[in-house]
Design an enzyme around this catalytic site. Structure first.
Site, mmCIF file in Angstrom:
data_model
loop_
_atom_site.group_PDB
_atom_site.id
_atom_site.type_symbol
_atom_site.label_atom_id
_atom_site.label_comp_id
_atom_site.label_asym_id
_atom_site.label_seq_id
_atom_site.Cartn_x
_atom_site.Cartn_y
_atom_site.Cartn_z
ATOM 1 C CG ASN A 157 47.566 31.418 40.063
ATOM 2 O OD1 ASN A 157 48.297 32.397 39.941
ATOM 3 N ND2 ASN A 157 46.257 31.537 40.271
ATOM 4 N N GLY B 276 34.147 34.306 39.554
ATOM 5 C CA GLY B 276 34.625 35.454 38.784
ATOM 6 C C GLY B 276 36.135 35.539 38.692
ATOM 7 C CE1 TYR C 130 41.388 45.888 45.924
ATOM 8 C CE2 TYR C 130 41.967 44.293 44.236
ATOM 9 C CZ TYR C 130 42.299 45.379 45.015
ATOM 10 O OH TYR C 130 43.527 45.974 44.886
ATOM 11 C CB ALA D 261 33.540 46.847 41.129
ATOM 12 C CB SER D 262 35.733 48.854 45.610
ATOM 13 O OG SER D 262 36.932 48.132 45.841
ATOM 14 C CE LYS D 263 42.652 50.417 44.654
ATOM 15 N NZ LYS D 263 43.192 51.374 45.659
ATOM 16 C CE LYS E 235 45.527 40.042 49.694
ATOM 17 N NZ LYS E 235 46.103 41.209 49.060
ATOM 18 C CG LEU E 236 49.109 32.092 45.319
ATOM 19 C CD1 LEU E 236 48.362 30.821 45.691
ATOM 20 C CD2 LEU E 236 49.076 32.334 43.812
ATOM 21 C CB ILE F 188 40.985 57.341 54.457
ATOM 22 C CG1 ILE F 188 40.274 56.021 54.096
ATOM 23 C CG2 ILE F 188 42.499 57.161 54.516
ATOM 24 C CD1 ILE F 188 40.602 55.515 52.703
#
Length: 346
Positions: A254, A287, A155, A157-159, A194-195, A58
């Site tokens: 979780n 964080g 991540y 913040a970028s989104k 991923k989890l 992209i």
């Protein structure tokens, strides 16, 4: 409708492609085939006359201009993104480059195509984002479309940045956009870093199941096929310039989620039970947001969508899929970073 889907070889993107083809839409899948992409996710549609694949990035404007010109899509579903929080902690630059710069380049290519074709009113640019842009919730409340942005990871913040770009291209240039922010997805074909796949695959192998911190962090879980249906609903019927929060209405800590998966595996692999013995609490992620929860009232009231798959049903289907498809996940376990603890740099 002819759709250009970016990131269509990824987890959510491939679910969207499969669902769109089932619904009779023509789909052009644009994917750079980075580490988390897998064309095997698309075996169901690979031979369909409704499906086409373009290996492109992209960030490559020339490639985008060619693809728009050759395929003449009526809508763009933009899912291509770096998405793993732990990887964003270790290497934030890749996330800025793909999620921010890549979205900018795609917006400009879409704008040029739309303007060059006389600004058709029916054209749509649907930007797919995450609830993580809103930051962390306390014990009460849920994210709405008017929640303030407060991203806490590179991540997120970028989104958040890409969301703002999309809104700006609508307000400044009139590009007909819709946006959506979803809760945590899960289901078949989920990349094994991923989890939920980590829990399933570690339990199958008899390895330690890592749980960050105390395991009290809460997420709202959305079955990926429900999300795919929601995205196509927003694309077709969402109001231009409007955003829609898409949630599974299935909050779980979780630690409780991990225990649910262990119990499902106990029933299917009793010779290895109890799988809960493998749970190990490890150092928390820097964080780490405490709680996410989506209020899906807008998409439910305006567009009539709501999740169809309960968390219990979805987890059972997911566990069964991983047990039945070892050839899929075994190949992906060889890819860079899979199986290693990431995101410990603080």
């Amino acid at each position: 409708m002819k759709l250009l889907v970016t990131g269509g070889a990824g987890f959510i993107g491939s679910a969207v492609v499969r669902e769109a083809v089932r619904q009779g839409h023509a789909v052009v899948n644009l994917d750079a085939l980075t580490y988390a992409a897998c064309l095997d996710n698309l075996a169901e549609v690979a031979d369909s006359p409704l499906y086409a694949f373009e290996h492109a990035d992209i960030r490559d404007r020339a490639a985008l201009d060619r693809i728009f010109a050759e395929h003449a899509p009526e809508a763009v579903l933009h899912l291509a993104a770096e998405s793993h929080v732990d990887r964003s902690i270790d290497g934030p630059g890749t996330f800025i480059d793909t999620n921010v710069t890549g979205t900018y380049v795609l917006l400009e290519a879409a704008r040029a195509y739309w303007q060059g074709n006389g600004r058709p009113e029916a054209f749509r640019f649907h930007h797919v984002s995450t609830d993580e842009v809103f930051g962390s919730l306390g014990a009460e409340g849920r994210f709405t479309e008017t929640s303030p942005y407060a991203p806490n990871s590179p991540y997120a913040a970028s989104k958040a940045s890409s969301d703002h770009l999309v809104r700006a291209w609508h307000e400044t240039y009139g590009l007909p956009v819709v946006l959506s922010n979803c809760s945590n997805n899960y289901g078949p074909y989920h990349f094994p870093e991923k989890l939920i796949p980590v829990v399933i695959l570690n339990a199958i192998a008899g390895r330690e199941i890592p749980v960050y911190g105390s395991g009290e962090n809460v997420r709202d879980w959305l079955f990926v096929e429900d999300h795919a249906r929601a995205l196509l609903t927003v694309l077709r019927r969402g109001a231009v310039g409007r955003s829609y929060n898409i949630g599974g209405e299935a909050e779980a800590r979780n630690i409780d989620l991990v225990r649910m998966i262990c119990r499902l595996l106990d029933a299917r692999r009793p010779e290895s039970a109890p799988h809960e013995r493998l749970i190990a609490h490890v150092a928390d992620r820097p964080g780490h947001d405490h709680r996410y929860a989506i209020d899906p009232s807008r998409i439910r009231d305006e567009l009539g969508w709501r999740p169809e798959v309960t968390l219990e049903e979805g987890l059972a289907r997911t566990v069964d899929w991983y047990l039945a498809n070892p050839e899929w996940w075994q190949a992906l376990q060889q890819r860079d970073g899979v199986g290693r603890r990431l995101g410990t740099v603080a």
